[in-house]
Scaffold this motif. Structure first.
Motif, PDB file in Angstrom:
ATOM      1  N   LEU A 141       2.395  69.611 -63.378  1.00 26.91           N
ATOM      2  CA  LEU A 141       3.300  70.207 -64.348  1.00 26.91           C
ATOM      3  C   LEU A 141       4.440  69.247 -64.693  1.00 26.91           C
ATOM      4  O   LEU A 141       4.856  69.140 -65.835  1.00 26.91           O
ATOM      5  CB  LEU A 141       3.847  71.520 -63.795  1.00 26.91           C
ATOM      6  N   VAL A 142       4.949  68.530 -63.698  1.00 28.64           N
ATOM      7  CA  VAL A 142       6.012  67.536 -63.889  1.00 28.64           C
ATOM      8  C   VAL A 142       5.375  66.173 -63.638  1.00 28.64           C
ATOM      9  O   VAL A 142       5.505  65.583 -62.569  1.00 28.64           O
ATOM     10  CB  VAL A 142       7.204  67.789 -62.947  1.00 28.64           C
TER      11      VAL A 142
ATOM     12  N   MET B 111       4.550  79.423 -65.454  1.00 23.43           N
ATOM     13  CA  MET B 111       4.582  79.119 -64.046  1.00 23.43           C
ATOM     14  C   MET B 111       4.930  80.391 -63.293  1.00 23.43           C
ATOM     15  O   MET B 111       5.864  81.095 -63.618  1.00 23.43           O
ATOM     16  CB  MET B 111       5.614  78.030 -63.783  1.00 23.43           C
ATOM     17  N   ASN B 112       4.203  80.647 -62.242  1.00 24.19           N
ATOM     18  CA  ASN B 112       4.435  81.813 -61.413  1.00 24.19           C
ATOM     19  C   ASN B 112       5.367  81.422 -60.270  1.00 24.19           C
ATOM     20  O   ASN B 112       5.013  80.620 -59.430  1.00 24.19           O
ATOM     21  CB  ASN B 112       3.105  82.335 -60.876  1.00 24.19           C
TER      22      ASN B 112
ATOM     23  N   GLN C 123       6.115  68.202 -57.745  1.00 21.81           N
ATOM     24  CA  GLN C 123       5.511  67.567 -58.914  1.00 21.81           C
ATOM     25  C   GLN C 123       4.472  68.496 -59.538  1.00 21.81           C
ATOM     26  O   GLN C 123       4.377  68.585 -60.756  1.00 21.81           O
ATOM     27  CB  GLN C 123       4.855  66.247 -58.494  1.00 21.81           C
ATOM     28  N   SER C 124       3.732  69.221 -58.714  1.00 22.65           N
ATOM     29  CA  SER C 124       2.645  70.044 -59.236  1.00 22.65           C
ATOM     30  C   SER C 124       3.132  71.302 -59.937  1.00 22.65           C
ATOM     31  O   SER C 124       2.525  71.734 -60.914  1.00 22.65           O
ATOM     32  CB  SER C 124       1.680  70.417 -58.107  1.00 22.65           C
ATOM     33  N   THR C 125       4.232  71.905 -59.452  1.00 23.31           N
ATOM     34  CA  THR C 125       4.650  73.209 -59.970  1.00 23.31           C
ATOM     35  C   THR C 125       6.061  73.254 -60.543  1.00 23.31           C
ATOM     36  O   THR C 125       6.412  74.198 -61.234  1.00 23.31           O
ATOM     37  CB  THR C 125       4.601  74.275 -58.859  1.00 23.31           C
TER      38      THR C 125
ATOM     39  N   HIS D 118      -3.046  79.229 -66.670  1.00 24.15           N
ATOM     40  CA  HIS D 118      -3.723  78.106 -67.313  1.00 24.15           C
ATOM     41  C   HIS D 118      -2.964  76.823 -66.968  1.00 24.15           C
ATOM     42  O   HIS D 118      -2.060  76.418 -67.678  1.00 24.15           O
ATOM     43  CB  HIS D 118      -3.766  78.332 -68.823  1.00 24.15           C
ATOM     44  N   PRO D 119      -3.318  76.184 -65.836  1.00 22.65           N
ATOM     45  CA  PRO D 119      -2.564  75.018 -65.381  1.00 22.65           C
ATOM     46  C   PRO D 119      -2.773  73.806 -66.286  1.00 22.65           C
ATOM     47  O   PRO D 119      -3.800  73.689 -66.949  1.00 22.65           O
ATOM     48  CB  PRO D 119      -3.133  74.759 -63.992  1.00 22.65           C
TER      49      PRO D 119
END
Length: 115
Positions: A43-44, A1-2, A103-105, A37-38
Motif C-alpha cells: 500500500l505504501v 484499508m481495514n 509498508q504493506s498496510t 481489493h489490495p
C-alpha cells in the motif's frame, strides 16, 4: 484499508498520552495483507508515498508549522516498516518528529518527537 481495533486503540492511547510510543508499537503488528481489493504492491510502496502519509499524520499531531520547519522529511524502509523523520536545521537545538508504519498496510506503529 481495514483498521483493526488494536491499531485504533493503540494510536488513541498514544495520542491521549496514556501509552508510550514503545508500548503502542508492541500492541500493533504489520498485517500480512490488506483486506478487500489490495494493491498489486504494498500500500505504501514508494518513499514519496511514505513521506506524504507521514507529513499528513505528523502535521495533524504536531501542527503544520512545526512539521514544515522540519522539511525535508527523510524516508527509509527496513523489513517492511517505513521510518520517516524530520530534518533538524543547522544551528538549532532540539529533536525532530519520527513516525513508523507498515509498508504493506500503512498501519502506524510508532510516533514520537525528540527534544
Amino acid at each position: 484499508m481495514n483498521v483493526g481495533p488494536n491499531t485504533t486503540c493503540a494510536l488513541l492511547l498514544l495520542l491521549a498520552g496514556f501509552a508510550t510510543p514503545a508500548s503502542a508499537a508492541t500492541a500493533v503488528r504489520c498485517a500480512a495483507k490488506v483486506e478487500g481489493h489490495p494493491p498489486p504492491k504494498a500500500l505504501v510502496a514508494t518513499p514519496s508515498v511514505a513521506v506524504a502519509l507521514a507529513r499528513t499524520y505528523l502535521s495533524a499531531i504536531y501542527g503544520v508549522k512545526q512539521i514544515n520547519d522540519q522539511l525535508p522529511l527523510k524516508a527509509t524502509v527496513h523489513e517492511g516498516v517505513w521510518r520517516v523523520e524530520g530534518t533538524l536545521k543547522a544551528n538549532l537545538k532540539g529533536g525532530v518528529a519520527e513516525i513508523k508504519f507498515c509498508q504493506s498496510t500503512g498501519q502506524v506503529l510508532y510516533v514520537d518527537h525528540g527534544r
